[in-house]
Design a protein around this motif. Structure first.
Motif, PDB file in Angstrom:
ATOM      1  N   ALA A   1       0.826  -1.204   0.000  1.00 11.69           N
ATOM      2  CA  ALA A   1       0.000   0.000   0.000  1.00 11.69           C
ATOM      3  C   ALA A   1       0.857   1.250   0.000  1.00 11.69           C
ATOM      4  O   ALA A   1       0.443   2.289  -0.519  1.00 11.69           O
ATOM      5  N   ARG A   2       2.065   1.219   0.513  1.00  7.00           N
ATOM      6  CA  ARG A   2       2.927   2.392   0.534  1.00  7.00           C
ATOM      7  C   ARG A   2       3.599   2.608  -0.816  1.00  7.00           C
ATOM      8  O   ARG A   2       4.366   3.530  -0.985  1.00  7.00           O
ATOM      9  N   GLY A   3       3.383   1.661  -1.766  1.00  5.43           N
ATOM     10  CA  GLY A   3       3.924   1.845  -3.102  1.00  5.43           C
ATOM     11  C   GLY A   3       5.286   1.230  -3.283  1.00  5.43           C
ATOM     12  O   GLY A   3       5.968   1.527  -4.249  1.00  5.43           O
ATOM     13  N   GLY A   4       5.655   0.420  -2.440  1.00  6.93           N
ATOM     14  CA  GLY A   4       6.972  -0.197  -2.587  1.00  6.93           C
ATOM     15  C   GLY A   4       6.946  -1.373  -3.544  1.00  6.93           C
ATOM     16  O   GLY A   4       7.997  -1.937  -3.839  1.00  6.93           O
ATOM     17  N   GLY A   5       5.797  -1.744  -3.972  1.00  7.20           N
ATOM     18  CA  GLY A   5       5.694  -2.856  -4.895  1.00  7.20           C
ATOM     19  C   GLY A   5       5.952  -4.189  -4.254  1.00  7.20           C
ATOM     20  O   GLY A   5       5.995  -5.197  -4.932  1.00  7.20           O
ATOM     21  N   GLY A   6       6.157  -4.188  -2.903  1.00  9.77           N
ATOM     22  CA  GLY A   6       6.383  -5.441  -2.170  1.00  9.77           C
ATOM     23  C   GLY A   6       7.786  -5.948  -2.256  1.00  9.77           C
ATOM     24  O   GLY A   6       8.050  -7.094  -1.919  1.00  9.77           O
ATOM     25  N   ALA A   7       8.647  -5.078  -2.784  1.00  4.08           N
ATOM     26  CA  ALA A   7      10.021  -5.570  -2.939  1.00  4.08           C
ATOM     27  C   ALA A   7      10.696  -5.795  -1.601  1.00  4.08           C
ATOM     28  O   ALA A   7      11.632  -6.575  -1.488  1.00  4.08           O
ATOM     29  N   ASP A   8      10.279  -5.060  -0.589  1.00  4.44           N
ATOM     30  CA  ASP A   8      10.939  -5.185   0.709  1.00  4.44           C
ATOM     31  C   ASP A   8      10.198  -6.101   1.665  1.00  4.44           C
ATOM     32  O   ASP A   8      10.352  -6.035   2.858  1.00  4.44           O
ATOM     33  N   ILE A   9       9.272  -6.902   1.121  1.00  4.49           N
ATOM     34  CA  ILE A   9       8.580  -7.865   1.982  1.00  4.49           C
ATOM     35  C   ILE A   9       9.607  -8.880   2.456  1.00  4.49           C
ATOM     36  O   ILE A   9      10.444  -9.345   1.672  1.00  4.49           O
ATOM     37  N   GLY A  10       9.481  -9.276   3.743  1.00  2.00           N
ATOM     38  CA  GLY A  10      10.472 -10.180   4.312  1.00  2.00           C
ATOM     39  C   GLY A  10      10.519 -11.500   3.573  1.00  2.00           C
ATOM     40  O   GLY A  10      11.578 -12.037   3.322  1.00  2.00           O
ATOM     41  N   THR A  11       9.352 -12.025   3.193  1.00  2.00           N
ATOM     42  CA  THR A  11       9.313 -13.312   2.495  1.00  2.00           C
ATOM     43  C   THR A  11       9.951 -13.185   1.122  1.00  2.00           C
ATOM     44  O   THR A  11      10.645 -14.086   0.643  1.00  2.00           O
ATOM     45  N   ALA A  12       9.681 -12.017   0.466  1.00  4.11           N
ATOM     46  CA  ALA A  12      10.266 -11.803  -0.855  1.00  4.11           C
ATOM     47  C   ALA A  12      11.772 -11.693  -0.759  1.00  4.11           C
ATOM     48  O   ALA A  12      12.510 -12.151  -1.632  1.00  4.11           O
ATOM     49  N   LEU A  13      12.239 -11.002   0.236  1.00  2.69           N
ATOM     50  CA  LEU A  13      13.677 -10.873   0.405  1.00  2.69           C
ATOM     51  C   LEU A  13      14.338 -12.217   0.597  1.00  2.69           C
ATOM     52  O   LEU A  13      15.488 -12.423   0.232  1.00  2.69           O
ATOM     53  N   ALA A  14      13.607 -13.146   1.219  1.00  2.00           N
ATOM     54  CA  ALA A  14      14.180 -14.456   1.471  1.00  2.00           C
ATOM     55  C   ALA A  14      14.030 -15.391   0.278  1.00  2.00           C
ATOM     56  O   ALA A  14      14.611 -16.471   0.288  1.00  2.00           O
ATOM     57  N   SER A  15      13.239 -14.961  -0.796  1.00  2.00           N
ATOM     58  CA  SER A  15      12.991 -15.855  -1.952  1.00  2.00           C
ATOM     59  C   SER A  15      14.155 -15.774  -2.927  1.00  2.00           C
ATOM     60  O   SER A  15      14.606 -14.680  -3.301  1.00  2.00           O
ATOM     61  N   GLU A  16      14.649 -16.915  -3.385  1.00  2.00           N
ATOM     62  CA  GLU A  16      15.747 -16.977  -4.361  1.00  2.00           C
ATOM     63  C   GLU A  16      15.296 -16.466  -5.709  1.00  2.00           C
ATOM     64  O   GLU A  16      16.052 -15.787  -6.435  1.00  2.00           O
ATOM     65  N   THR A  17      14.040 -16.747  -6.055  1.00  2.00           N
ATOM     66  CA  THR A  17      13.507 -16.293  -7.358  1.00  2.00           C
ATOM     67  C   THR A  17      13.458 -14.787  -7.403  1.00  2.00           C
ATOM     68  O   THR A  17      13.863 -14.146  -8.400  1.00  2.00           O
ATOM     69  N   VAL A  18      12.959 -14.187  -6.357  1.00  2.00           N
ATOM     70  CA  VAL A  18      12.891 -12.719  -6.290  1.00  2.00           C
ATOM     71  C   VAL A  18      14.292 -12.142  -6.339  1.00  2.00           C
ATOM     72  O   VAL A  18      14.535 -11.119  -6.985  1.00  2.00           O
ATOM     73  N   ARG A  19      15.231 -12.775  -5.724  1.00  2.00           N
ATOM     74  CA  ARG A  19      16.604 -12.264  -5.725  1.00  2.00           C
ATOM     75  C   ARG A  19      17.179 -12.284  -7.146  1.00  2.00           C
ATOM     76  O   ARG A  19      17.822 -11.337  -7.597  1.00  2.00           O
ATOM     77  N   GLN A  20      16.923 -13.414  -7.857  1.00  2.00           N
ATOM     78  CA  GLN A  20      17.439 -13.506  -9.221  1.00  2.00           C
ATOM     79  C   GLN A  20      16.751 -12.472 -10.136  1.00  2.00           C
ATOM     80  O   GLN A  20      17.414 -11.828 -10.972  1.00  2.00           O
ATOM     81  N   LEU A  21      15.440 -12.329  -9.950  1.00  2.00           N
ATOM     82  CA  LEU A  21      14.721 -11.333 -10.773  1.00  2.00           C
ATOM     83  C   LEU A  21      15.216  -9.942 -10.444  1.00  2.00           C
ATOM     84  O   LEU A  21      15.299  -9.076 -11.345  1.00  2.00           O
ATOM     85  N   ARG A  22      15.551  -9.702  -9.205  1.00  2.00           N
ATOM     86  CA  ARG A  22      16.085  -8.393  -8.824  1.00  2.00           C
ATOM     87  C   ARG A  22      17.414  -8.162  -9.538  1.00  2.00           C
ATOM     88  O   ARG A  22      17.705  -7.051 -10.006  1.00  2.00           O
ATOM     89  N   GLN A  23      18.236  -9.191  -9.616  1.00  2.00           N
ATOM     90  CA  GLN A  23      19.516  -9.040 -10.318  1.00  2.00           C
ATOM     91  C   GLN A  23      19.296  -8.780 -11.825  1.00  2.00           C
ATOM     92  O   GLN A  23      19.975  -7.930 -12.437  1.00  2.00           O
ATOM     93  N   GLN A  24      18.351  -9.561 -12.409  1.00  2.00           N
ATOM     94  CA  GLN A  24      18.050  -9.375 -13.847  1.00  2.00           C
ATOM     95  C   GLN A  24      17.513  -7.961 -14.086  1.00  2.00           C
ATOM     96  O   GLN A  24      17.870  -7.298 -15.085  1.00  2.00           O
ATOM     97  N   GLU A  25      16.687  -7.467 -13.201  1.00  2.00           N
ATOM     98  CA  GLU A  25      16.132  -6.104 -13.353  1.00  2.00           C
ATOM     99  C   GLU A  25      17.239  -5.082 -13.281  1.00  2.00           C
ATOM    100  O   GLU A  25      17.277  -4.111 -14.060  1.00  2.00           O
ATOM    101  N   ALA A  26      18.172  -5.300 -12.362  1.00  2.00           N
ATOM    102  CA  ALA A  26      19.275  -4.350 -12.210  1.00  2.00           C
ATOM    103  C   ALA A  26      20.165  -4.354 -13.452  1.00  2.00           C
ATOM    104  O   ALA A  26      20.606  -3.299 -13.936  1.00  2.00           O
ATOM    105  N   GLN A  27      20.367  -5.579 -13.967  1.00  2.00           N
ATOM    106  CA  GLN A  27      21.218  -5.660 -15.162  1.00  2.00           C
ATOM    107  C   GLN A  27      20.518  -5.011 -16.373  1.00  2.00           C
ATOM    108  O   GLN A  27      21.155  -4.273 -17.153  1.00  2.00           O
ATOM    109  N   ALA A  28      19.232  -5.296 -16.505  1.00  2.00           N
ATOM    110  CA  ALA A  28      18.481  -4.713 -17.646  1.00  2.00           C
ATOM    111  C   ALA A  28      18.394  -3.213 -17.522  1.00  2.00           C
ATOM    112  O   ALA A  28      18.504  -2.476 -18.521  1.00  2.00           O
ATOM    113  N   SER A  29      18.240  -2.734 -16.381  1.00  2.00           N
ATOM    114  CA  SER A  29      18.160  -1.282 -16.166  1.00  2.00           C
ATOM    115  C   SER A  29      19.495  -0.628 -16.475  1.00  2.00           C
ATOM    116  O   SER A  29      19.553   0.446 -17.088  1.00  2.00           O
TER     117      SER A  29
END
Length: 726
Positions: free
Chosen positions: A277-305
């Protein structure tokens, strides 16, 4: 107070010192001293009699043994140890004393020591005329009973203070037998107590064993009933709690865990939703931070950006590579958003699962609580059965323990008493008590001695003191004339008192005669004085007093004549003129011989003596007229006329001489002349008109007279020893 004065009742009041409530101590001492030989005799005789009595009394020896009572618990079963030790039981001690004094116990001791055969305890041979059976049984039983009664009379038992000790004493004429009896009484009591305890233990063992079997069956039955009840009511337990209690406890624990887990899942979901609801897109959710898939997608997003930024800076936004890079970045971000949505959906599912589990557990607990409520209702019956079973087990265990104790006690019986001290053989008899007997003998001897003195004083009516003369007789005390032996320190053997006054004019004896002369007024000059010396009874010392007084006055340069008027004994004439051949007194009285020729000169002094040979014919009598004429003639020739007359109570002529004299001196023998005789003498002289000068004591033992504290100048004679020449 009225008193006698020269034999006449007088109204003169005696001084206060004469009226005493208590006797004077000096008077008592005087009496004791005067009667010392009588006291010593009575004392010695009483002591001798007491010693003889003590020697004749049979000796009795007493031996004492000490018995210690050790009371123990008397209940056959002791359920708990909450009791307390009571103080010494008086009933227990009294009972033990009565048992020791019981005829049964004493009879056993008599039989054990064969006391019935001893003469001391009434033993003796049976009657020879008795039958054989009677000789064998009846006399023996009678002797034993008689000996038991004698033993009871010669023994006693008593408690020592407030302790559990009992002293058992026995007396006998044989010291060894006394010790044997005392120890036998103590040991017999212990034997009886041991037998009683053995019997009690045997009965207790039988009783306990019979009760133990029944109690065991009762305990097993109560335990079975308890177990059946618990099974029937689902009250089976483990580790101290029932199954229902354990189930409820476990469900409560699981519900608590489920509630914690549900709260945790709701917390995670709420956090994720708030971040989205604060607009963070859920990127800082604790479960997401602990997910390997989210971590890899975060890396791919950073590389693409980063690639897009480089291409855009190099080629511009319209370059195909830039467009391809934008599409690649958008695709990565779409995958990331889809993954975050899936994570949030998973959190919602976890919350629903936790809620479902919690609800299931709560339903199970509600069911378990219902079963627990039913168990609690059944617990009342279970507790009652448990108490009954525990009581049965406790009683059964106690009986088992008691059974073991009684079995051991029966094998090794232990009496509740022991001998604290064995009676030793006495060395000193208890009866008679020589120390007490000696004290009693001494006390009795003293009492007997003083009683003898009192009786002697009561029975004796002689004149012994100045008080006897002045108070009892009411006469005047003229002095005391000592015996020659008591008045001199040297032995005057073979010397008469009338000669001693001339030989020792400065002696104490002569001084006592001078004191008498001074008292009678004969020492000073003046008109001629006639003094008659008499006594109540013969052998009172009047003639000796007359001779000593006349010679003492003659040595004082006075003209003195001594007239022997005791014509029956004429002791004066025999002593001073033993060789006379003619009668003087009666010849002068009848006028046949002048006075000058009748007088005899004393060979030791200037004294003149008118002697006599006694009555030789009926005409030789002393008449008042003739005696008056004689006294008148003598008064004209001499300064002092001393008349030694006969005793008053035996001869009437003495009262004639006393009546014609200026003064009359009555001489009484110390502690010999009865007071009644002196009183009668004074009364007769007063009735005849005589002038009584006083009463003098003769033949006085000066040492005893002075040491006894008698009132006289002799009480101080020791202080004046240097004034006298013996």
């Amino acid at each position: 107070m009225k008193h006698r004065k020269f034999g006449i009742i007088s109204d003169e009041v005696l001084p206060d010192s004469a009226v005493r409530i208590l006797p004077d101590a000096s008077v008592i001492a005087m009496i004791v001293f005067r009667r010392r030989w009588l006291l010593l005799g009575a004392f010695t005789l009483t002591v001798a009699l007491a010693a003889s009595l003590l020697a004749l009394l049979p000796r009795t020896y007493t031996a004492t043994a000490a018995l210690l009572l050790e009371p123990r618990e008397t209940e056959p079963v002791k359920v708990n140890d909450r009791g307390f030790v009571a103080p010494a039981d008086d009933n227990l001690i009294d009972t033990a004393v009565q048992i020791i004094r019981s005829p049964m116990l004493t009879l056993d001791v008599v039989r054990g020591l064969d006391l019935a055969d001893t003469a001391e305890f009434g033993g003796g041979k049976p009657d020879a005329l008795a039958s054989k059976s009677a000789e064998t049984y009846v006399p023996v039983v009678d002797r034993e009973r008689r000996a038991a009664r004698t033993l009871l009379a010669n023994s006693y038992a008593k408690r020592v203070g407030v302790t559990y000790l009992i002293e058992i004493s026995a007396s006998s004429i044989d010291p060894k037998r006394a010790a044997l009896i005392a120890n036998a009484l103590a040991r017999r009591y212990i034997d009886l107590d041991t037998a009683k305890k053995r019997s009690r233990n045997t009965q207790a063992a039988h009783y306990v064993q019979s009760q133990a079997a029944a109690l065991r069956r009762q305990a097993v039955s109560d335990d079975a009933a308890l177990q059946a009840y618990m099974i029937r009511n689902n009250l089976m337990s483990a580790q101290g709690a029932t199954m229902a209690e354990q189930e409820v406890s476990e469900l409560n624990r699981q519900i608590a865990d489920a509630q914690a887990q549900l709260a945790e899942q709701r917390g995670k979901l709420g956090t994720a939703q708030s971040q989205i609801a604060r607009g963070g897109g859920g990127a800082d959710i604790g479960t997401a931070l602990a997910s390997e898939t989210v971590r890899q997608l975060r890396q791919q997003e950073a590389q693409a950006s980063a690639r897009l930024a480089q291409l855009d800076a190099r080629y511009g936004s319209l370059h195909p590579d830039v467009v391809e890079a934008k599409n690649e970045l958008a695709d990565v971000r779409g995958q990331l958003a889809a993954e975050l949505a899936r994570i949030v959906s998973g959190l919602r599912g976890d919350v629903q699962i936790a809620e479902s589990r919690l609800g299931s557990l709560e339903m199970s607990r509600a069911q378990a609580k219902g079963a627990l409520a039913q168990n609690n209702s059944a617990q009342v019956g279970r507790l009652e059965l448990e108490r009954r079973a525990e009581a049965s087990r406790a009683i059964y265990n106690a009986y088992l323990t008691r059974a073991k104790e009684t079995a051991q006690a029966g094998a090794l019986p232990n009496a509740d008493a022991s001998i604290a001290s064995v009676a030793p053989v006495p060395n000193v008899p208890s009866s008679p008590n020589y120390a007490l007997g000696a004290l009693a003998a001494l006390g009795t001897a003293l009492v007997a001695g003083f009683a003898t003195i009192a009786l002697a004083e009561y029975l004796e009516g002689t004149v012994a003191t100045r008080g006897d003369i002045e108070i009892e007789l009411g006469a005047i005390y003229a002095g005391a004339i000592p015996t020659l032996n008591s008045a001199t320190r040297s032995k005057a053997v073979g010397i008469t008192p009338q000669d001693y006054v001339t030989m020792r004019p400065m002696s104490l004896f002569t001084e006592s005669i001078r004191n008498l002369a001074t008292y009678l007024g004969l020492s000073s000059g003046g008109n001629s004085t006639v003094v008659t010396i008499t006594s109540p009874l013969p052998r009172e010392g009047k003639s000796t007093t007359s001779m000593c007084l006349a010679r003492t006055l003659a040595m004082g340069k006075r003209k003195v004549v001594l007239v022997d008027a005791d014509v029956r004994h004429h002791s004066t004439s025999d002593a001073l003129a033993p060789n006379r051949v003619s009668e003087g007194l009666f010849r002068v009285l009848d006028g046949t011989e002048p006075i000058e020729r009748a007088l005899t000169a004393d060979d030791r002094s200037s004294l003149q003596i008118l002697t006599t040979l006694g009555q030789s014919s009926p005409d030789d009598v002393i008449t008042q007229e003739a005696l008056a004429t004689l006294i008148a003639n003598l008064r004209a020739r001499f300064d002092i006329v001393v008349i030694d007359s006969a005793p008053v109570l035996g001869v009437a002529e003495t009262r004639l001489a006393a009546q014609l004299s200026d003064i009359t001196l009555v001489v009484v023998r110390w502690r010999k002349t009865p007071a009644k005789a002196v009183r009668t003498t004074l009364d007769l002289l007063i009735q005849s008109g005589s002038k009584i000068g006083g009463v003098a004591l003769s033949l006085v033992d000066i040492k005893e007279f002075a040491s006894a504290g008698l009132t006289d100048a002799f009480g101080y004679y020791k202080k004046f020893k240097g004034y006298y020449v013996d």
